[in-house]
Every structure is written in C-alpha cells, then in structure tokens.
Design a protein around this motif. Structure first.
Motif, PDB file in Angstrom:
ATOM      1  N   MET A 195      11.342  28.167 -26.065  1.00  0.00           N
ATOM      2  CA  MET A 195      11.590  28.715 -27.390  1.00  0.00           C
ATOM      3  C   MET A 195      11.986  30.188 -27.324  1.00  0.00           C
ATOM      4  O   MET A 195      11.750  30.925 -28.239  1.00  0.00           O
ATOM      5  CB  MET A 195      10.352  28.573 -28.266  1.00  0.00           C
ATOM      6  N   ALA A 196      12.617  30.597 -26.288  1.00  0.00           N
ATOM      7  CA  ALA A 196      12.939  32.014 -26.132  1.00  0.00           C
ATOM      8  C   ALA A 196      14.348  32.355 -26.586  1.00  0.00           C
ATOM      9  O   ALA A 196      14.822  33.445 -26.335  1.00  0.00           O
ATOM     10  CB  ALA A 196      12.748  32.418 -24.674  1.00  0.00           C
ATOM     11  N   TYR A 197      15.038  31.438 -27.224  1.00  0.00           N
ATOM     12  CA  TYR A 197      16.415  31.679 -27.632  1.00  0.00           C
ATOM     13  C   TYR A 197      16.480  32.289 -29.026  1.00  0.00           C
ATOM     14  O   TYR A 197      15.682  31.959 -29.892  1.00  0.00           O
ATOM     15  CB  TYR A 197      17.208  30.373 -27.613  1.00  0.00           C
TER      16      TYR A 197
ATOM     17  N   TRP B  74      14.063  25.866 -32.098  1.00  0.00           N
ATOM     18  CA  TRP B  74      13.424  25.049 -33.128  1.00  0.00           C
ATOM     19  C   TRP B  74      13.845  25.535 -34.510  1.00  0.00           C
ATOM     20  O   TRP B  74      14.127  24.737 -35.404  1.00  0.00           O
ATOM     21  CB  TRP B  74      11.913  25.100 -32.990  1.00  0.00           C
ATOM     22  N   GLU B  75      13.877  26.859 -34.702  1.00  0.00           N
ATOM     23  CA  GLU B  75      14.337  27.411 -35.981  1.00  0.00           C
ATOM     24  C   GLU B  75      15.809  27.073 -36.206  1.00  0.00           C
ATOM     25  O   GLU B  75      16.200  26.741 -37.325  1.00  0.00           O
ATOM     26  CB  GLU B  75      14.125  28.923 -36.022  1.00  0.00           C
TER      27      GLU B  75
ATOM     28  N   ILE C  53       7.366  27.618 -38.617  1.00  0.00           N
ATOM     29  CA  ILE C  53       7.605  26.811 -37.423  1.00  0.00           C
ATOM     30  C   ILE C  53       6.839  27.438 -36.264  1.00  0.00           C
ATOM     31  O   ILE C  53       7.036  28.615 -35.959  1.00  0.00           O
ATOM     32  CB  ILE C  53       9.112  26.702 -37.130  1.00  0.00           C
ATOM     33  N   LYS C  54       5.962  26.641 -35.668  1.00  0.00           N
ATOM     34  CA  LYS C  54       5.102  27.133 -34.592  1.00  0.00           C
ATOM     35  C   LYS C  54       4.890  26.045 -33.545  1.00  0.00           C
ATOM     36  O   LYS C  54       4.844  24.862 -33.893  1.00  0.00           O
ATOM     37  CB  LYS C  54       3.715  27.512 -35.131  1.00  0.00           C
ATOM     38  N   PRO C  55       4.689  26.427 -32.295  1.00  0.00           N
ATOM     39  CA  PRO C  55       4.264  25.436 -31.303  1.00  0.00           C
ATOM     40  C   PRO C  55       2.890  24.882 -31.681  1.00  0.00           C
ATOM     41  O   PRO C  55       2.043  25.619 -32.198  1.00  0.00           O
ATOM     42  CB  PRO C  55       4.171  26.238 -30.000  1.00  0.00           C
TER      43      PRO C  55
ATOM     44  N   GLU D  73       6.542  21.041 -32.945  1.00  0.00           N
ATOM     45  CA  GLU D  73       7.480  20.204 -32.204  1.00  0.00           C
ATOM     46  C   GLU D  73       7.335  18.727 -32.579  1.00  0.00           C
ATOM     47  O   GLU D  73       8.308  17.961 -32.520  1.00  0.00           O
ATOM     48  CB  GLU D  73       7.333  20.408 -30.693  1.00  0.00           C
ATOM     49  N   LYS D  74       6.156  18.332 -33.042  1.00  0.00           N
ATOM     50  CA  LYS D  74       5.942  16.930 -33.457  1.00  0.00           C
ATOM     51  C   LYS D  74       6.793  16.603 -34.689  1.00  0.00           C
ATOM     52  O   LYS D  74       7.499  15.598 -34.705  1.00  0.00           O
ATOM     53  CB  LYS D  74       4.458  16.691 -33.767  1.00  0.00           C
TER      54      LYS D  74
END
Length: 144
Positions: free
Chosen positions: A1-3, A28-29, A87-89, A139-140
C-alpha cells in the motif's frame, strides 16, 4: 500500500471538491476512487474533502481528521444515502496484541490505534449529526 499519485476522474461532475487535485495514498484508495467514479449508483463523491475535529488521546489536543472519502449513493427506492469512508488494512482496525516487551514497533502500533479510534469515534458522532453512515473498508471489503 505504498503507492500514491493523482487521480483524474472520468465523471468530473460527480466529484465534490477540486477534481484537479485528487490524491490517492494507496492502491486501495485508487481502486475505491475508480469504483466511485464509474458506479452509476454513486451520484457524488469526494476524497479528503471533509474535516472532522477530534481530541487525540496522545496529547489531549484538538486535531483535524480528513476521512478518506465522502460518498452519496442513490438507493433503489430513489432516496439518497451518504457515507463517510475510511480505508485501512484490517490489521490496523483492531488493537495490537499485547506483548511482553514494549518494543518501539509495538508502542507505535498502540499509538496509531488509539489515535485512529479517536478519529473514528469523532466520525461516528459527525455522521449521527449529519445523517450519514461511517464505514471502515479493509482489504476484505475491497476484495484485495
């Protein structure tokens, strides 16, 4: 998720805010932005456009929380529903497991969690006052 990068919406009229300055801080965003932009049920959306004050349990001062997204959808019955989305892990949505040794990593995880919890509590109160619903997507929910 570092992008991270800038997102250019296809449906600019749906975006609430400055559509020329939409920043994603993770893939994810970016995935969620594309979904909002392309989904016909989403009539309006914004990224980090809402400010919610909260009190940090770390320094007991007021800070500003910018939730990841604001989304307004049209329901099948013709009514509208508004959401505040974070949005979070999944790992960051639960308290860190207690450890015997309080390493720097563990203490950072605890600090991050208690700050996030304060933000999310403030978001729940904001949503109650503003007729919207607060959701944390991991992520789910994003099928990642």
């Amino acid at each position: 998720m570092a992008y991270s990068g800038k997102y250019k919406p296809v449906n600019k009229r749906k975006y609430k805010g400055d559509w020329k300055n939409i920043v994603f801080r993770s893939l994810w965003e970016l995935k969620f932005m594309k979904m909002c932009d392309g989904d016909i049920k989403v009539v309006e959306w914004g990224s980090e456009e809402i400010i919610i004050p909260y009190i940090s349990p770390v320094d007991n001062r007021i800070h500003r929380y910018f939730p990841d997204f604001y989304v307004k959808t049209k329901l099948p019955n013709g009514k509208f529903k508004k959401y505040i989305i974070e949005i979070k892990p999944l790992k960051q949505t639960a308290p860190p497991k207690q450890q015997k040794r309080h390493t720097k990593k563990y203490l950072t995880e605890v600090k991050t969690y208690v700050i996030n919890e304060a933000k999310w509590t403030a978001a729940l109160h904001f949503c109650k006052r503003n007729d919207c619903e607060f959701k944390i997507l991991t992520e789910k929910e994003l099928n990642i």
